[in-house]
Write a protein that holds these residues in place. Structure first.
Motif, short mmCIF file in Angstrom:
data_model
loop_
_atom_site.label_atom_id
_atom_site.label_comp_id
_atom_site.label_asym_id
_atom_site.label_seq_id
_atom_site.Cartn_x
_atom_site.Cartn_y
_atom_site.Cartn_z
N ARG A 100 66.81 30.19 16.81
CA ARG A 100 65.97 29.36 15.95
C ARG A 100 64.86 30.24 15.38
NH1 ARG A 100 65.06 23.77 15.69
NH2 ARG A 100 63.08 23.20 14.71
N ILE A 101 64.71 30.20 14.06
CA ILE A 101 63.63 30.96 13.41
C ILE A 101 62.59 29.96 12.91
CG2 ILE A 101 63.05 32.52 11.52
CD1 ILE A 101 65.83 33.69 11.69
N GLU A 102 61.33 30.17 13.33
CA GLU A 102 60.26 29.23 12.99
C GLU A 102 59.14 29.94 12.24
OE1 GLU A 102 58.96 27.60 16.67
OE2 GLU A 102 60.63 26.16 16.83
N ASN A 103 58.56 29.19 11.32
CA ASN A 103 57.37 29.68 10.61
C ASN A 103 56.59 28.48 10.10
OD1 ASN A 103 56.69 30.43 7.34
ND2 ASN A 103 55.59 31.52 8.94
N THR A 104 55.38 28.31 10.56
CA THR A 104 54.58 27.13 10.22
C THR A 104 53.33 27.47 9.43
OG1 THR A 104 53.42 27.27 12.36
CG2 THR A 104 55.41 25.88 12.25
N GLU A 105 53.17 28.74 9.05
CA GLU A 105 51.97 29.14 8.32
C GLU A 105 52.31 30.19 7.28
OE1 GLU A 105 49.43 30.52 11.42
OE2 GLU A 105 50.63 32.29 11.85
N ASP A 161 62.25 24.18 7.74
CA ASP A 161 60.83 24.02 7.40
C ASP A 161 60.04 25.31 7.52
OD1 ASP A 161 61.14 21.26 6.92
OD2 ASP A 161 61.10 20.90 9.08
N VAL A 162 60.54 26.37 6.92
CA VAL A 162 59.78 27.61 6.82
C VAL A 162 58.70 27.44 5.76
CG1 VAL A 162 59.90 30.03 6.12
CG2 VAL A 162 61.63 29.08 7.65
N SER A 163 57.47 27.79 6.10
CA SER A 163 56.33 27.56 5.20
C SER A 163 56.07 28.72 4.24
CB SER A 163 55.06 27.29 6.03
OG SER A 163 55.21 26.13 6.81
N SER A 164 56.17 29.94 4.72
CA SER A 164 55.82 31.09 3.90
C SER A 164 56.93 31.37 2.88
CB SER A 164 55.59 32.31 4.78
OG SER A 164 54.99 33.35 4.05
N PRO A 165 56.59 31.53 1.58
CA PRO A 165 57.60 31.68 0.53
C PRO A 165 58.12 33.10 0.35
CG PRO A 165 55.43 31.61 -0.45
CD PRO A 165 55.21 31.45 1.02
N ASN A 166 57.72 34.03 1.19
CA ASN A 166 58.10 35.43 1.01
C ASN A 166 59.11 35.91 2.05
OD1 ASN A 166 56.26 35.15 3.04
ND2 ASN A 166 55.00 36.92 2.49
N ILE A 167 59.84 35.00 2.66
CA ILE A 167 60.79 35.34 3.73
C ILE A 167 62.22 35.28 3.20
CG2 ILE A 167 61.68 34.68 6.00
CD1 ILE A 167 58.93 33.53 6.63
N SER A 168 62.98 36.34 3.46
CA SER A 168 64.40 36.39 3.11
C SER A 168 65.19 36.62 4.39
CB SER A 168 64.69 37.52 2.12
OG SER A 168 63.99 37.32 0.91
N VAL A 169 66.33 35.93 4.50
CA VAL A 169 67.21 36.10 5.66
C VAL A 169 68.57 36.57 5.14
CG1 VAL A 169 68.21 35.02 7.70
CG2 VAL A 169 65.99 34.23 6.84
#
Length: 492
Positions: A50-55, A78-86
């Protein structure tokens, strides 16, 4: 699970539930490195991830890259930060990635262990090339079984994508780059035969509240493609082999095109279907789609509107149009509505109209003939109308065949001419055969000939006059049918 940015994890097994949390504090005083992966996982195994990001994270780009990994169940929500690529390369995965601000989800040469849900995402890229491979280390993976390689290739792999801004599904079979790590990592490439046996199902869903820019499916080999919802952008499905196509409750506000589509010929289930159900085909362009190669083609409660059909392949014979049906579920073709024949008639008329609008009079003529044959089967059509339709079907195949009237004219005229000669005692009598009678046959064919073209009026009998009159009626009708069919491309 802890790890600093620009960490590398290699040959590790993570049992149980693994949680990767991305926090703003992890990136404090970390210098961004252009072109370098932020988190790299190579040849790792996860029972559950599980990958989480709330900020929001103040960092130019955060990339999480999985290479040759087995992930039993992945959840990214529900990843918050818009600069994440998987990014996944040559991985075996299943799970869900949804409702997030992720910049990009990219899957290259991946095996789906069941289903992967990709929903409400900005960009989804799925691609395959000749680097598609199966690391032999996967054979000893606890997520796999003994005959893993064979089962992995044969099992059904489903991509369920709730289309967001951009979706790209691309296969580049001409990419023949060598993997420099192949020997070191003990990798077995897929053969062409194995690659063609991949059982991949792509499900594209368009939510009404989701902004959509474009979807492209190119050079694909798919066991199935399902499209549903209202696309408000552009959809292109091009140069692909697809065994089963389901277009359900679909409409497009922008533009949709299907180009160079035919069955892949690698189907494992023996079902080659093309179904359009309860859809609005306005702004949809079918170009070079080989409908005739599908075992069943169903159009049900769909409006063809302003759809275009160009260079499409339709059956050449009426019997082959029996595969064109109108049923609520193509998986149960025997379950038909009471007005099934009328539905088929209306569909053929719509197809004919759309083909004519594109200037394809060759295929339009086929549909004209097929529509009239379908009209013959409708119960409430009067007997006289059915007689006319049946006569036209036999005489010139509803205005499409010049061979039929010529053949019937030769057959009837020769038979009637022989009867005519018998009625005036000019053949089968004890005299030598008069070869001039062959020349007089062509006068007999002339519907304007005089009644005494061969013998005087006193030699005529009631039978000879009747036969001559019947010949003029039949020959005149068949000449008209011949001319009507001959002018089929000049009609407007």
């Amino acid at each position: 699970m802890d790890g600093n940015p620009y960490s590398k994890f290699e040959d590790l097994a993570f049992s149980g539930n693994t949680v990767m949390t991305l926090k703003s504090s992890d990136f404090e005083e970390v210098e961004f490195k252009e072109g370098k992966v932020t988190y790299l996982f190579s040849n790792c195994t996860f029972d559950s991830l599980r990958i989480e990001n709330t900020e929001d994270i103040d960092f130019k780009d955060i990339s999480i890259f999985f290479s040759d990994c087995c992930i039993g169940d992945i959840k990214i929500e529900d990843v918050s930060s818009p600069n994440i690529s998987v990014l996944f390369d040559n991985c075996m995965i299943s799970g869900i990635v949804k409702k997030s601000n992720i910049r990009l989800v990219n899957l290259t040469n991946c095996f789906i262990n069941g289903v992967i849900f990709l929903q409400d995402l900005k960009k989804v890229h799925v691609s395959f090339d000749k680097r598609h491979r199966v690391p032999t280390s996967w054979n000893n993976n606890p997520l796999t079984r003994r005959d893993f390689r064979r089962e992995l290739i044969a099992q059904k792999q489903s991509y369920i994508i709730d289309a967001g801004t951009e979706v790209v599904y691309h296969v580049n079979i001409r990419d023949d780059r060598n993997d420099p790590d192949q020997k070191a990592r003990d990798i077995q490439r897929l053969t062409n035969e194995e690659r063609n046996k991949l059982n991949i199902f792509l499900d594209l869903r368009y939510s009404p509240d989701q902004e959509h820019y474009r979807t492209r499916v190119e050079h694909a080999l798919l066991s199935g493609l399902s499209i549903s919802g209202n696309a408000n952008g552009e959809l292109k499905v091009e140069r692909s082999g697809i065994d089963r196509i389901y277009i359900h409750s679909f409409s497009v506000s922008g533009r949709a095109s299907f180009f160079g589509i035919k069955p892949s010929g690698t189907d494992q289930e023996g079902k080659i279907h093309f179904e359009i159900r309860r859809s609005n085909l306005d702004n949809v362009w079918f170009d070079n789609v080989s409908f005739k190669e599908y075992d069943l083609v169903s159009f049900f409660q769909s409006s063809f509107g302003l759809a275009n059909f160009t260079s499409c392949g339709f059956p050449d014979k009426y019997d082959e149009f029996e595969k064109f049906i109108s049923v609520g579920n193509i998986h149960y073709p025997e379950v038909k509505e009471d007005n099934n024949d009328r539905n088929r008639y209306e569909i053929f008329l719509q197809l004919k109209k759309r083909l004519e609008s594109s200037g394809n009079f060759f295929e339009a003529q086929k549909l004209h003939s097929v529509a009239n044959e379908a009209l013959l089967k409708i119960k409430d059509v009067s007997k006289w109308d059915k007689f006319i339709l049946g006569l036209n079907s036999i005489s010139n195949n509803h205005g499409t065949s010049i061979k039929h009237p010529l053949g019937w004219m030769f057959l009837f005229s020769v038979c009637l001419y022989i009867l005519y000669l018998l009625s005036i005692d000019r053949i089968f009598i004890n005299t030598s055969f008069d070869w001039n009678l062959i020349g007089y046959y062509f006068s007999f064919l002339d519907i304007t000939h005089r009644i005494d073209f061969l013998v005087g009026k006193k030699e005529l009998t009631g039978w000879s006059v009747t036969i001559d009159w019947i010949n003029k009626i039949v020959t005149g009708f068949l000449i008209y049918q011949f001319i009507a069919a001959f002018r089929k491309y000049g009609k407007r």
